[in-house]
Design a protein around this motif. Structure first.
Motif, PDB file in Angstrom:
ATOM      1  N   ALA A   1      20.925 -69.601  24.993  1.00 21.31           N
ATOM      2  CA  ALA A   1      19.900 -69.333  26.015  1.00 21.31           C
ATOM      3  C   ALA A   1      20.537 -68.954  27.351  1.00 21.31           C
ATOM      4  N   GLY A   2      21.818 -69.315  27.517  1.00 23.01           N
ATOM      5  CA  GLY A   2      22.512 -68.976  28.764  1.00 23.01           C
ATOM      6  C   GLY A   2      23.199 -67.626  28.717  1.00 23.01           C
ATOM      7  N   GLU A   3      23.033 -66.885  27.603  1.00 17.60           N
ATOM      8  CA  GLU A   3      23.681 -65.576  27.528  1.00 17.60           C
ATOM      9  C   GLU A   3      23.262 -64.718  28.726  1.00 17.60           C
ATOM     10  N   LYS A   4      24.245 -64.001  29.287  1.00 22.43           N
ATOM     11  CA  LYS A   4      24.040 -63.108  30.437  1.00 22.43           C
ATOM     12  C   LYS A   4      23.709 -63.850  31.733  1.00 22.43           C
ATOM     13  N   ARG A   5      23.915 -65.180  31.761  1.00 20.73           N
ATOM     14  CA  ARG A   5      23.642 -65.892  33.021  1.00 20.73           C
ATOM     15  C   ARG A   5      24.456 -65.300  34.166  1.00 20.73           C
ATOM     16  N   GLY A   6      25.662 -64.839  33.829  1.00 18.52           N
ATOM     17  CA  GLY A   6      26.537 -64.264  34.854  1.00 18.52           C
ATOM     18  C   GLY A   6      25.986 -62.984  35.457  1.00 18.52           C
ATOM     19  N   LEU A   7      24.906 -62.430  34.872  1.00 16.06           N
ATOM     20  CA  LEU A   7      24.322 -61.186  35.387  1.00 16.06           C
ATOM     21  C   LEU A   7      23.218 -61.436  36.409  1.00 16.06           C
ATOM     22  N   PHE A   8      22.804 -62.693  36.572  1.00 14.84           N
ATOM     23  CA  PHE A   8      21.734 -62.975  37.535  1.00 14.84           C
ATOM     24  C   PHE A   8      22.213 -62.726  38.966  1.00 14.84           C
ATOM     25  N   HIS A   9      21.339 -62.184  39.780  1.00 14.57           N
ATOM     26  CA  HIS A   9      21.565 -62.058  41.234  1.00 14.57           C
ATOM     27  C   HIS A   9      20.362 -62.626  41.934  1.00 14.57           C
ATOM     28  N   PRO A  10      20.439 -63.675  42.751  1.00 14.17           N
ATOM     29  CA  PRO A  10      21.669 -64.421  43.019  1.00 14.17           C
ATOM     30  C   PRO A  10      22.117 -65.184  41.777  1.00 14.17           C
ATOM     31  N   LYS A  11      23.357 -65.624  41.785  1.00 15.78           N
ATOM     32  CA  LYS A  11      23.921 -66.309  40.623  1.00 15.78           C
ATOM     33  C   LYS A  11      23.215 -67.636  40.362  1.00 15.78           C
ATOM     34  N   LYS A  12      23.283 -68.076  39.118  1.00 18.94           N
ATOM     35  CA  LYS A  12      22.678 -69.353  38.728  1.00 18.94           C
ATOM     36  C   LYS A  12      23.783 -70.308  38.306  1.00 18.94           C
ATOM     37  N   ARG A  13      23.563 -71.600  38.560  1.00 17.19           N
ATOM     38  CA  ARG A  13      24.570 -72.585  38.210  1.00 17.19           C
ATOM     39  C   ARG A  13      24.764 -72.661  36.695  1.00 17.19           C
ATOM     40  N   GLY A  14      25.980 -73.030  36.288  1.00 21.40           N
ATOM     41  CA  GLY A  14      26.269 -73.173  34.860  1.00 21.40           C
ATOM     42  C   GLY A  14      27.315 -72.182  34.407  1.00 21.40           C
ATOM     43  N   GLU A  15      27.634 -72.226  33.132  1.00 20.37           N
ATOM     44  CA  GLU A  15      28.617 -71.305  32.555  1.00 20.37           C
ATOM     45  C   GLU A  15      28.180 -69.877  32.842  1.00 20.37           C
ATOM     46  N   GLN A  16      29.114 -69.084  33.322  1.00 22.84           N
ATOM     47  CA  GLN A  16      28.794 -67.688  33.661  1.00 22.84           C
ATOM     48  C   GLN A  16      28.992 -66.794  32.434  1.00 22.84           C
ATOM     49  N   TRP A  17      28.133 -67.006  31.442  1.00 29.29           N
ATOM     50  CA  TRP A  17      28.191 -66.199  30.226  1.00 29.29           C
ATOM     51  C   TRP A  17      27.897 -64.743  30.548  1.00 29.29           C
ATOM     52  N   GLU A  18      28.617 -63.882  29.870  1.00 25.76           N
ATOM     53  CA  GLU A  18      28.287 -62.461  30.002  1.00 25.76           C
ATOM     54  C   GLU A  18      27.583 -61.984  28.735  1.00 25.76           C
ATOM     55  N   LEU A  19      28.110 -60.922  28.101  1.00 23.98           N
ATOM     56  CA  LEU A  19      27.328 -60.282  27.037  1.00 23.98           C
ATOM     57  C   LEU A  19      27.503 -60.911  25.654  1.00 23.98           C
ATOM     58  N   GLY A  20      28.502 -61.798  25.505  1.00 24.84           N
ATOM     59  CA  GLY A  20      28.863 -62.209  24.136  1.00 24.84           C
ATOM     60  C   GLY A  20      28.536 -63.638  23.762  1.00 24.84           C
ATOM     61  N   ALA A  21      27.516 -64.247  24.385  1.00 23.00           N
ATOM     62  CA  ALA A  21      27.152 -65.607  23.955  1.00 23.00           C
ATOM     63  C   ALA A  21      26.178 -65.531  22.788  1.00 23.00           C
TER      64      ALA A  21
END
Ligand SMILES: Nc1nc2c(c(=O)[nH]1)N[C@H]1C(S)=C(S)[C@@H](COP(=O)(O)O)O[C@H]1N2
Ligand SMILES: [Mo]
Length: 347
Positions: free
Chosen positions: A84-104
């Motif tokens: 469920a955290g996949e692509k979290r690193g793409l949020f602007h502004p950033k969200k707390r937690g593992e900064q998953w990108e495209l491969g979760a």
């Protein structure tokens, strides 16, 4: 092999690593590249004492040893797991937690016993409303004192669905330890948190489960809404695996490749825009439709003119839902499914 992709590490302990989506070459993810998402350090599993317990509101509590479990009727289902955290690193502004990108997320064929068969063998009582699944891993949390096992619940009607498995094998081999050996739950179509690894206890309960991995984590929480909504099915999503963002390409022929998935309605089609969303073209499928499975698409592109290209992918499902331009902003950064966009340069 001379060139060898590896998992991308997001956290060392507990181990959190993503599939290097650039390497996407088969529908099934090679076992050593399957993403790993853990909330706790790895548990110690002793097969001399391991058993699967089924208790709570049942007529006949069960304790099943591994040799018995592997003798029971087995079924195989291909299922993509997506965190469920996949692509979290793409949020602007950033969200707390593992900064998953495209491969979760990753895909495998899971083989095991239908959960419903075991639940029927145990005999569910009429006051049952949820079923909890407990992993053998446990750890502390930063937000509350105590030691917590990874426990998740499912509504009884979901737990009784015939495609929910107690998986014992992944791609025909006994589950790798990191993916939950000896047994894990597989909940097709749901985000990965539902698919509890190192499963050893199943409990039928008559109240909504309140554990922190159910009520604190894995909820869509928005400050404007008083109640938070649980994270359940995988949202309609699509991803460009290649080329990658900011890649510089030579003039000539290139193959775009990526994935699309939804845990709700089947994905009907995927479109690509090479001009920042002004025009769209259909991307042909590489894989046939298969329930619960990501489906790879591709597009052959001949880059003739040097310049900057903003490439987007968007999926539409069988109910007519289309991915949106912006992500659903929730405080914990779950379920990112905005249209995926990359920029490439042709020299
Ligand atoms: N016991 C246990 N099960 C678990 C987890 C965990 O931390 N402990 N993580 C969940 C989450 S959030 C995801 S996305 C998937 C990841 O499965 P994988 O590590 O096999 O890819 O496992 C789920 N099952
Ligand atoms: Mo996850």
């Amino acid at each position: 092999m001379l060139y060898e992709p590896h998992l991308t590490t997001r956290k060392i302990i507990p181990e959190n690593q993503e599939f290097p989506i650039l390497s996407l070459s088969s529908r099934i993810t090679p076992d050593h590249l399957f993403y790993r998402r853990n909330h706790c350090p790895y548990p110690a599993v002793d097969m001399r004492t391991w058993e699967l317990q089924i208790g709570g509101y049942v007529d006949r509590p069960l304790c099943i040893r591994y040799p018995e479990l592997i003798q029971m009727h087995q079924v195989s289902i291909p299922v993509t797991l997506e965190c469920a955290g996949e692509k979290r690193g793409l949020f602007h502004p950033k969200k707390r937690g593992e900064q998953w990108e495209l491969g979760a997320s990753s895909h495998a064929v899971w083989t095991g016993v239908r959960l419903v068969d075991l639940l029927h063998a145990a005999g569910i009582q009429s006051n049952a409303i949820e079923v909890t699944f407990e992993g053998m891993d446990q750890g502390t949390r930063t937000d509350m004192p105590g030691v917590f096992a990874f426990i998740r619940s499912l509504p009884i009607e979901v737990a009784l669905h015939p495609d929910v498995l107690i998986a014992l094998y992944m791609n025909g081999e006994p589950l790798p330890f990191r993916h939950g050996y000896p047994a894990r739950l597989i909940v097709p179509g749901w985000y990965g948190m539902a698919s509890v690894k190192w499963l050893h206890r199943i409990n039928i309960i008559d109240q909504p489960f309140q554990g922190p991995y159910q009520r604190v984590d894995y909820v869509y929480e928005r400050h404007i809404e008083p109640v938070s909504e649980p994270v359940t099915k995988i949202r309609l999503n699509s991803t460009i695996a290649r080329p990658s963002d900011q890649e510089v390409l030579a003039r000539g022929e290139h193959w775009l490749i990526g994935t699309a998935i939804s845990g709700e309605h089947p994905v009907a089609f995927v479109e690509i825009s090479m001009d920042n969303g002004m025009s769209w073209q259909l991307a042909p499928w590489l894989d046939p439709h298969e329930s619960y499975s990501w489906r790879r698409w591709y597009l052959k592109w001949t880059a003739r003119t040097p310049g900057t290209y903003d490439i987007r992918v968007r999926a539409t499902d069988a109910a007519g839902n289309v991915q949106s331009e912006t992500a659903d902003s929730n405080t914990k950064g779950y379920g990112y499914n905005a249209i995926h966009q990359i920029r490439v340069y042709v020299d």
